[in-house]
Design a protein around this motif. Structure first.
Motif, short mmCIF file in Angstrom:
data_model
loop_
_atom_site.label_atom_id
_atom_site.label_comp_id
_atom_site.label_asym_id
_atom_site.label_seq_id
_atom_site.Cartn_x
_atom_site.Cartn_y
_atom_site.Cartn_z
N LEU A 25 142.08 46.68 90.78
CA LEU A 25 142.15 45.82 89.60
C LEU A 25 143.35 45.05 89.40
CD1 LEU A 25 139.83 48.10 86.86
CD2 LEU A 25 139.24 45.86 88.48
N ARG A 28 143.07 42.38 91.41
CA ARG A 28 142.13 41.21 91.29
C ARG A 28 142.10 40.40 90.40
NH1 ARG A 28 138.11 40.22 95.58
NH2 ARG A 28 137.31 39.13 93.85
N LEU A 29 142.55 40.97 88.98
CA LEU A 29 142.51 40.52 87.62
C LEU A 29 143.62 39.84 87.01
CD1 LEU A 29 140.17 43.46 85.89
CD2 LEU A 29 139.48 41.35 87.02
N ARG A 37 138.72 37.49 79.93
CA ARG A 37 138.05 38.90 80.49
C ARG A 37 137.54 39.58 79.15
NH1 ARG A 37 143.65 41.09 82.13
NH2 ARG A 37 142.74 43.02 81.64
N ASP A 45 130.40 37.34 87.95
CA ASP A 45 131.38 36.92 88.80
C ASP A 45 130.73 37.86 90.11
OD1 ASP A 45 133.18 36.61 90.87
OD2 ASP A 45 134.89 36.58 89.64
N PHE A 48 133.25 39.01 92.58
CA PHE A 48 134.09 40.39 92.23
C PHE A 48 133.08 41.37 92.58
CE2 PHE A 48 134.86 43.52 89.08
CZ PHE A 48 136.19 43.67 89.21
N SER A 49 131.76 41.37 92.28
CA SER A 49 130.73 42.26 92.27
C SER A 49 130.64 42.54 93.99
CB SER A 49 129.45 41.91 92.27
OG SER A 49 129.40 41.83 90.53
N ALA A 51 132.97 42.16 96.38
CA ALA A 51 134.22 43.09 96.48
C ALA A 51 134.10 44.52 96.09
CB ALA A 51 135.53 42.33 95.86
N LEU A 52 133.76 44.95 95.09
CA LEU A 52 133.30 46.07 94.53
C LEU A 52 132.41 46.90 95.74
CD1 LEU A 52 132.95 46.11 90.81
CD2 LEU A 52 134.71 46.99 91.99
N LEU A 83 136.68 49.80 85.04
CA LEU A 83 136.39 48.41 84.99
C LEU A 83 136.14 48.17 83.68
CD1 LEU A 83 133.40 48.42 87.66
CD2 LEU A 83 135.74 47.50 87.97
N ALA A 88 136.45 43.85 83.27
CA ALA A 88 136.30 43.30 84.60
C ALA A 88 135.16 42.59 84.43
CB ALA A 88 136.40 44.32 85.55
#
Length: 383
Positions: A25, A28-29, A37, A45, A48-49, A51-52, A83, A88
Protein backbone atom coordinates in the motif's frame (compact mmCIF):
# COMPACT_ATOMS: atom_id res chain seq x y z
CA UNK A 1 -30.06 -18.00 21.39
CA UNK A 2 -27.19 -15.69 20.56
CA UNK A 3 -24.01 -17.65 21.23
CA UNK A 4 -21.25 -16.03 23.33
CA UNK A 5 -18.28 -14.40 21.63
CA UNK A 6 -15.09 -15.51 23.32
CA UNK A 7 -11.91 -13.48 23.25
CA UNK A 8 -9.95 -14.32 20.13
CA UNK A 9 -6.65 -13.29 18.63
CA UNK A 10 -5.26 -13.44 15.13
CA UNK A 11 -2.67 -16.23 14.82
CA UNK A 12 0.92 -15.13 14.24
CA UNK A 13 1.11 -16.79 10.82
CA UNK A 14 -1.84 -14.74 9.59
CA UNK A 15 -0.68 -11.58 11.35
CA UNK A 16 2.63 -11.79 9.45
CA UNK A 17 0.77 -10.82 6.27
CA UNK A 18 0.20 -7.33 7.66
CA UNK A 19 3.74 -6.12 6.92
CA UNK A 20 3.53 -7.29 3.30
CA UNK A 21 0.22 -5.49 2.77
CA UNK A 22 1.50 -2.29 4.39
CA UNK A 23 4.52 -2.30 2.08
CA UNK A 24 2.33 -2.85 -0.97
CA UNK A 25 0.00 0.00 0.00
CA UNK A 26 2.87 2.38 0.71
CA UNK A 27 4.02 1.79 -2.86
CA UNK A 28 0.60 1.97 -4.55
CA UNK A 29 -1.32 4.73 -2.75
CA UNK A 30 0.93 7.80 -2.21
CA UNK A 31 -0.33 9.56 -5.35
CA UNK A 32 -4.01 9.31 -4.41
CA UNK A 33 -5.25 12.35 -2.49
CA UNK A 34 -6.78 11.58 0.89
CA UNK A 35 -10.17 13.10 0.07
CA UNK A 36 -10.46 10.73 -2.91
CA UNK A 37 -9.18 7.81 -0.85
CA UNK A 38 -12.00 8.49 1.64
CA UNK A 39 -14.26 6.58 -0.77
CA UNK A 40 -12.39 3.41 0.27
CA UNK A 41 -14.65 0.43 -0.44
CA UNK A 42 -16.69 2.64 -2.75
CA UNK A 43 -13.57 3.47 -4.75
CA UNK A 44 -13.47 1.48 -8.03
CA UNK A 45 -10.05 0.73 -9.53
CA UNK A 46 -9.87 -2.46 -11.58
CA UNK A 47 -6.10 -2.13 -11.99
CA UNK A 48 -5.59 -1.95 -8.24
CA UNK A 49 -7.77 -5.04 -7.78
CA UNK A 50 -5.79 -6.98 -10.37
CA UNK A 51 -2.56 -6.00 -8.61
CA UNK A 52 -3.98 -7.46 -5.40
CA UNK A 53 -4.93 -10.61 -7.28
CA UNK A 54 -1.38 -11.01 -8.57
CA UNK A 55 -0.25 -11.22 -4.95
CA UNK A 56 -2.91 -13.80 -4.09
CA UNK A 57 -4.94 -11.39 -1.95
CA UNK A 58 -8.27 -11.92 -3.69
CA UNK A 59 -10.12 -15.12 -2.91
CA UNK A 60 -7.60 -16.00 -0.20
CA UNK A 61 -9.99 -18.35 1.61
CA UNK A 62 -11.00 -20.25 -1.54
CA UNK A 63 -9.37 -23.67 -2.14
CA UNK A 64 -6.23 -23.82 -4.25
CA UNK A 65 -8.03 -26.09 -6.73
CA UNK A 66 -10.15 -23.08 -7.69
CA UNK A 67 -7.36 -20.50 -7.80
CA UNK A 68 -7.46 -19.42 -4.15
CA UNK A 69 -4.85 -19.71 -1.44
CA UNK A 70 -6.68 -22.06 0.93
CA UNK A 71 -5.99 -19.68 3.82
CA UNK A 72 -8.18 -19.00 6.84
CA UNK A 73 -10.57 -16.11 7.39
CA UNK A 74 -7.95 -14.66 9.76
CA UNK A 75 -5.61 -14.09 6.81
CA UNK A 76 -8.39 -12.37 4.92
CA UNK A 77 -9.19 -10.27 8.00
CA UNK A 78 -5.61 -8.95 8.13
CA UNK A 79 -5.51 -8.06 4.43
CA UNK A 80 -8.95 -6.44 4.44
CA UNK A 81 -8.24 -4.49 7.62
CA UNK A 82 -5.06 -3.00 6.16
CA UNK A 83 -6.80 -2.13 2.88
CA UNK A 84 -9.59 -0.36 4.73
CA UNK A 85 -7.31 1.34 7.23
CA UNK A 86 -5.47 2.86 4.25
CA UNK A 87 -8.79 3.59 2.49
CA UNK A 88 -7.65 1.66 -0.58
CA UNK A 89 -10.01 1.51 -3.62
CA UNK A 90 -11.38 -2.02 -3.32
CA UNK A 91 -14.86 -1.72 -4.84
CA UNK A 92 -14.05 -3.50 -8.12
CA UNK A 93 -13.42 -6.92 -6.57
CA UNK A 94 -15.12 -6.35 -3.22
CA UNK A 95 -18.43 -8.18 -3.67
CA UNK A 96 -16.97 -11.09 -5.63
CA UNK A 97 -14.19 -11.67 -3.11
CA UNK A 98 -16.24 -11.18 0.04
CA UNK A 99 -19.44 -13.04 -0.70
CA UNK A 100 -20.08 -14.14 -4.31
CA UNK A 101 -17.06 -16.46 -4.38
CA UNK A 102 -17.83 -18.16 -1.04
CA UNK A 103 -21.51 -18.42 -2.04
CA UNK A 104 -20.62 -20.21 -5.29
CA UNK A 105 -18.15 -22.42 -3.42
CA UNK A 106 -20.74 -23.57 -0.88
CA UNK A 107 -23.88 -23.77 -3.00
CA UNK A 108 -22.76 -23.85 -6.64
CA UNK A 109 -22.21 -26.82 -8.93
CA UNK A 110 -18.72 -28.06 -9.70
CA UNK A 111 -18.97 -26.51 -13.16
CA UNK A 112 -19.86 -23.14 -11.63
CA UNK A 113 -16.94 -23.37 -9.22
CA UNK A 114 -14.50 -24.23 -12.01
CA UNK A 115 -15.72 -21.38 -14.20
CA UNK A 116 -16.23 -18.47 -11.80
CA UNK A 117 -13.86 -18.93 -8.87
CA UNK A 118 -10.52 -18.84 -10.75
CA UNK A 119 -11.71 -15.70 -12.57
CA UNK A 120 -12.60 -14.06 -9.26
CA UNK A 121 -9.19 -14.92 -7.81
CA UNK A 122 -7.43 -13.44 -10.86
CA UNK A 123 -9.41 -10.19 -10.59
CA UNK A 124 -11.10 -10.88 -13.92
CA UNK A 125 -14.71 -11.38 -12.77
CA UNK A 126 -16.43 -8.61 -10.80
CA UNK A 127 -19.85 -9.19 -9.23
CA UNK A 128 -22.68 -7.04 -7.90
CA UNK A 129 -25.55 -7.87 -5.54
CA UNK A 130 -29.12 -8.08 -6.87
CA UNK A 131 -31.28 -7.95 -3.75
CA UNK A 132 -33.13 -4.62 -3.23
CA UNK A 133 -36.07 -3.68 -5.45
CA UNK A 134 -38.20 -0.56 -6.09
CA UNK A 135 -41.03 -0.10 -3.61
CA UNK A 136 -39.74 -2.75 -1.21
CA UNK A 137 -37.69 -0.64 1.18
CA UNK A 138 -35.87 -3.02 3.52
CA UNK A 139 -38.37 -5.83 2.96
CA UNK A 140 -36.12 -8.26 1.10
CA UNK A 141 -38.74 -11.04 1.19
CA UNK A 142 -41.13 -9.01 -0.99
CA UNK A 143 -39.11 -9.73 -4.15
CA UNK A 144 -41.15 -9.30 -7.33
CA UNK A 145 -38.51 -9.96 -10.01
CA UNK A 146 -39.39 -13.31 -11.52
CA UNK A 147 -37.55 -16.03 -13.43
CA UNK A 148 -39.68 -18.54 -15.35
CA UNK A 149 -38.37 -21.91 -16.51
CA UNK A 150 -38.15 -22.44 -20.25
CA UNK A 151 -36.91 -25.24 -22.49
CA UNK A 152 -33.49 -23.56 -22.64
CA UNK A 153 -33.22 -22.22 -19.09
CA UNK A 154 -34.90 -19.18 -17.54
CA UNK A 155 -36.57 -15.96 -18.65
CA UNK A 156 -35.98 -13.12 -16.19
CA UNK A 157 -38.09 -9.98 -15.79
CA UNK A 158 -38.02 -7.31 -13.10
CA UNK A 159 -35.90 -4.56 -11.59
CA UNK A 160 -33.16 -4.34 -8.98
CA UNK A 161 -32.33 -1.07 -7.22
CA UNK A 162 -29.34 0.42 -5.35
CA UNK A 163 -27.08 -2.13 -7.03
CA UNK A 164 -23.57 -0.85 -6.40
CA UNK A 165 -21.34 -0.67 -9.49
CA UNK A 166 -23.64 -2.78 -11.64
CA UNK A 167 -22.38 -0.76 -14.60
CA UNK A 168 -18.80 -1.92 -13.96
CA UNK A 169 -19.56 -5.52 -12.93
CA UNK A 170 -19.52 -8.58 -15.14
CA UNK A 171 -22.10 -10.60 -13.21
CA UNK A 172 -24.93 -10.17 -10.72
CA UNK A 173 -26.14 -12.76 -8.24
CA UNK A 174 -29.85 -11.95 -8.18
CA UNK A 175 -32.46 -13.01 -5.65
CA UNK A 176 -35.59 -13.65 -7.72
CA UNK A 177 -38.93 -15.36 -7.43
CA UNK A 178 -39.13 -18.68 -9.26
CA UNK A 179 -42.50 -19.76 -7.82
CA UNK A 180 -45.44 -18.33 -5.91
CA UNK A 181 -46.20 -14.64 -5.36
CA UNK A 182 -44.73 -11.83 -3.22
CA UNK A 183 -47.31 -12.74 -0.58
CA UNK A 184 -45.47 -16.05 -0.13
CA UNK A 185 -42.59 -14.04 1.33
CA UNK A 186 -39.33 -16.02 1.50
CA UNK A 187 -40.85 -19.17 -0.03
CA UNK A 188 -40.24 -19.62 -3.73
CA UNK A 189 -37.09 -17.47 -3.92
CA UNK A 190 -33.96 -18.58 -5.76
CA UNK A 191 -30.59 -17.13 -6.70
CA UNK A 192 -29.41 -16.81 -10.29
CA UNK A 193 -26.09 -15.72 -11.78
CA UNK A 194 -26.84 -13.08 -14.40
CA UNK A 195 -24.30 -12.20 -17.10
CA UNK A 196 -24.78 -8.43 -17.29
CA UNK A 197 -23.72 -8.30 -20.95
CA UNK A 198 -26.85 -10.20 -22.07
CA UNK A 199 -29.54 -8.56 -24.23
CA UNK A 200 -32.54 -7.15 -22.38
CA UNK A 201 -30.56 -5.66 -19.47
CA UNK A 202 -30.63 -1.90 -18.91
CA UNK A 203 -28.35 -0.38 -16.26
CA UNK A 204 -29.04 3.21 -15.16
CA UNK A 205 -26.69 4.99 -12.72
CA UNK A 206 -28.11 6.90 -9.74
CA UNK A 207 -26.18 9.97 -8.60
CA UNK A 208 -25.94 10.35 -4.82
CA UNK A 209 -25.62 13.33 -2.51
CA UNK A 210 -21.83 13.32 -2.81
CA UNK A 211 -22.02 13.48 -6.62
CA UNK A 212 -20.92 9.87 -7.16
CA UNK A 213 -22.86 7.43 -9.33
CA UNK A 214 -21.96 4.02 -7.98
CA UNK A 215 -25.58 3.07 -7.23
CA UNK A 216 -27.55 1.69 -10.19
CA UNK A 217 -31.02 0.59 -11.21
CA UNK A 218 -30.95 -2.63 -13.25
CA UNK A 219 -33.95 -3.58 -15.39
CA UNK A 220 -34.48 -7.06 -16.87
CA UNK A 221 -36.73 -7.34 -19.94
CA UNK A 222 -37.18 -10.97 -21.03
CA UNK A 223 -33.54 -11.79 -20.33
CA UNK A 224 -32.76 -15.35 -21.41
CA UNK A 225 -30.53 -17.25 -18.96
CA UNK A 226 -29.16 -20.81 -19.28
CA UNK A 227 -30.25 -23.65 -16.98
CA UNK A 228 -26.98 -23.45 -15.05
CA UNK A 229 -27.63 -19.85 -14.01
CA UNK A 230 -29.35 -21.28 -10.91
CA UNK A 231 -27.15 -21.44 -7.78
CA UNK A 232 -28.08 -24.13 -5.28
CA UNK A 233 -31.58 -25.55 -5.14
CA UNK A 234 -34.63 -23.87 -6.60
CA UNK A 235 -36.52 -22.28 -3.71
CA UNK A 236 -33.44 -22.22 -1.45
CA UNK A 237 -32.63 -18.59 -2.21
CA UNK A 238 -33.64 -17.20 1.18
CA UNK A 239 -31.45 -19.61 3.13
CA UNK A 240 -28.54 -18.92 0.81
CA UNK A 241 -28.89 -15.15 0.87
CA UNK A 242 -28.92 -15.15 4.68
CA UNK A 243 -25.60 -17.02 4.67
CA UNK A 244 -24.28 -14.52 2.12
CA UNK A 245 -25.34 -11.55 4.23
CA UNK A 246 -23.56 -13.01 7.28
CA UNK A 247 -20.31 -12.78 5.30
CA UNK A 248 -21.15 -9.24 4.22
CA UNK A 249 -21.86 -8.02 7.75
CA UNK A 250 -19.19 -9.73 9.81
CA UNK A 251 -15.91 -8.24 8.63
CA UNK A 252 -13.92 -5.13 9.51
CA UNK A 253 -15.54 -3.18 6.66
CA UNK A 254 -18.31 -2.24 9.09
CA UNK A 255 -15.82 -0.31 11.23
CA UNK A 256 -13.52 1.71 9.00
CA UNK A 257 -15.64 3.80 6.62
CA UNK A 258 -14.72 6.98 8.53
CA UNK A 259 -11.22 5.95 9.58
CA UNK A 260 -9.33 8.16 7.11
CA UNK A 261 -11.23 11.19 8.40
CA UNK A 262 -10.38 10.17 11.96
CA UNK A 263 -6.68 9.84 11.11
CA UNK A 264 -6.63 13.24 9.42
CA UNK A 265 -8.36 14.84 12.39
CA UNK A 266 -5.74 13.38 14.75
CA UNK A 267 -3.00 14.84 12.52
CA UNK A 268 -4.83 18.16 12.72
CA UNK A 269 -4.83 18.00 16.53
CA UNK A 270 -1.10 17.27 16.59
CA UNK A 271 -0.42 20.51 14.70
CA UNK A 272 -1.97 22.60 17.48
CA UNK A 273 0.20 24.46 19.99
CA UNK A 274 -2.09 23.78 22.94
CA UNK A 275 -3.68 20.55 24.13
CA UNK A 276 -7.44 20.48 23.52
CA UNK A 277 -8.64 18.39 26.46
CA UNK A 278 -12.13 17.93 25.05
CA UNK A 279 -10.77 16.77 21.71
CA UNK A 280 -8.37 14.34 23.41
CA UNK A 281 -11.25 12.91 25.46
CA UNK A 282 -13.32 12.48 22.30
CA UNK A 283 -10.43 10.78 20.50
CA UNK A 284 -9.98 8.36 23.41
CA UNK A 285 -13.69 7.55 23.41
CA UNK A 286 -13.70 6.81 19.68
CA UNK A 287 -10.60 4.65 19.93
CA UNK A 288 -12.06 2.62 22.80
CA UNK A 289 -15.28 2.00 20.86
CA UNK A 290 -13.34 1.04 17.76
CA UNK A 291 -11.08 -1.33 19.71
CA UNK A 292 -14.06 -3.08 21.32
CA UNK A 293 -15.82 -3.56 17.99
CA UNK A 294 -12.63 -4.77 16.34
CA UNK A 295 -12.29 -7.43 19.05
CA UNK A 296 -15.85 -8.46 18.35
CA UNK A 297 -15.11 -8.70 14.62
CA UNK A 298 -12.05 -10.87 15.32
CA UNK A 299 -14.21 -13.14 17.50
CA UNK A 300 -16.77 -13.50 14.72
CA UNK A 301 -13.95 -14.33 12.33
CA UNK A 302 -12.92 -17.10 14.72
CA UNK A 303 -16.43 -18.52 14.42
CA UNK A 304 -16.16 -18.46 10.62
CA UNK A 305 -12.82 -20.25 10.88
CA UNK A 306 -14.55 -22.84 13.07
CA UNK A 307 -17.16 -23.51 10.40
CA UNK A 308 -20.00 -21.64 12.12
CA UNK A 309 -22.40 -19.17 10.51
CA UNK A 310 -22.69 -16.34 13.04
CA UNK A 311 -25.56 -14.54 11.31
CA UNK A 312 -26.97 -12.87 14.43
CA UNK A 313 -23.57 -11.91 15.82
CA UNK A 314 -22.69 -10.39 12.43
CA UNK A 315 -25.93 -8.38 12.48
CA UNK A 316 -25.06 -7.05 15.93
CA UNK A 317 -21.57 -6.05 14.80
CA UNK A 318 -22.91 -4.27 11.74
CA UNK A 319 -25.48 -2.34 13.77
CA UNK A 320 -22.92 -1.18 16.34
CA UNK A 321 -20.13 -0.66 13.81
CA UNK A 322 -22.11 1.48 11.40
CA UNK A 323 -23.36 3.50 14.36
CA UNK A 324 -19.74 4.38 15.16
CA UNK A 325 -18.93 5.08 11.51
CA UNK A 326 -21.88 7.47 11.29
CA UNK A 327 -21.08 9.21 14.58
CA UNK A 328 -17.49 10.06 13.68
CA UNK A 329 -18.14 12.75 11.02
CA UNK A 330 -20.61 14.65 13.19
CA UNK A 331 -18.48 14.43 16.33
CA UNK A 332 -15.37 15.54 14.45
CA UNK A 333 -17.25 18.40 12.79
CA UNK A 334 -18.44 19.57 16.20
CA UNK A 335 -14.89 19.31 17.60
CA UNK A 336 -13.48 21.40 14.73
CA UNK A 337 -16.15 24.04 15.25
CA UNK A 338 -15.38 24.18 18.98
CA UNK A 339 -11.73 25.14 18.30
CA UNK A 340 -11.86 27.96 15.70
CA UNK A 341 -8.29 29.07 16.44
CA UNK A 342 -6.86 25.88 14.93
CA UNK A 343 -7.85 26.16 11.27
CA UNK A 344 -8.18 22.79 9.46
CA UNK A 345 -6.54 22.38 6.08
CA UNK A 346 -8.59 22.10 2.89
CA UNK A 347 -7.99 18.36 2.47
CA UNK A 348 -9.40 17.59 5.91
CA UNK A 349 -12.46 19.71 5.16
CA UNK A 350 -13.04 17.93 1.82
CA UNK A 351 -12.71 14.54 3.50
CA UNK A 352 -15.13 15.63 6.22
CA UNK A 353 -17.62 16.90 3.63
CA UNK A 354 -17.55 13.66 1.64
CA UNK A 355 -17.75 11.39 4.70
CA UNK A 356 -20.62 13.43 6.16
CA UNK A 357 -22.55 13.21 2.89
CA UNK A 358 -22.01 9.45 2.61
CA UNK A 359 -22.55 8.51 6.27
CA UNK A 360 -26.35 8.05 6.03
CA UNK A 361 -25.69 5.16 3.64
CA UNK A 362 -23.44 3.34 6.12
CA UNK A 363 -26.43 1.88 7.99
CA UNK A 364 -28.34 1.07 4.78
CA UNK A 365 -25.88 -1.09 2.86
CA UNK A 366 -26.00 -4.71 3.96
CA UNK A 367 -29.35 -4.33 5.74
CA UNK A 368 -30.99 -1.45 7.57
CA UNK A 369 -30.76 -0.95 11.31
CA UNK A 370 -34.42 -1.94 11.74
CA UNK A 371 -33.96 -5.25 9.92
CA UNK A 372 -30.79 -6.04 11.86
CA UNK A 373 -32.41 -5.36 15.21
CA UNK A 374 -35.25 -7.68 14.31
CA UNK A 375 -32.69 -10.43 13.63
CA UNK A 376 -30.92 -9.70 16.91
CA UNK A 377 -34.20 -9.83 18.83
CA UNK A 378 -35.01 -13.23 17.33
CA UNK A 379 -31.50 -14.45 18.17
CA UNK A 380 -32.05 -13.41 21.80
CA UNK A 381 -35.43 -15.15 21.88
CA UNK A 382 -37.28 -11.85 22.30
CA UNK A 383 -39.62 -12.31 19.31
Amino acid sequence: MLSPLNLARIPDADEALRFQVKAFLAERLPDISTDLRARSWMGHDAGFSRALAERGWIGMTLPRDYGGQGLSYFSRFVVVEELLAASAPVAAHWVAERQSGPLILHFGTEAQRQFYLPRICRGEAFFCIGMSEPGSGSDLASVKSRAVRTDTGWTLNGTKLWTTYAGAAHYMIALVRTSGTPEDRNRGLSQLIVDLSLPGITISPIRDLAGDAHFCEVHFDNVELPHDALIGGEGDGWKQVMAELALERSGPERLYSSILLFDQWLDHLRRGDAVDEQAITLAGSLVSRLASLRSMSVAITAKLVGGERPEVEAALLKDLGTGLEQAMPQLIADALAADPDLVPDETLLRTLAYTSEMSPAFSLRGGTREILRGMIARGLGLR
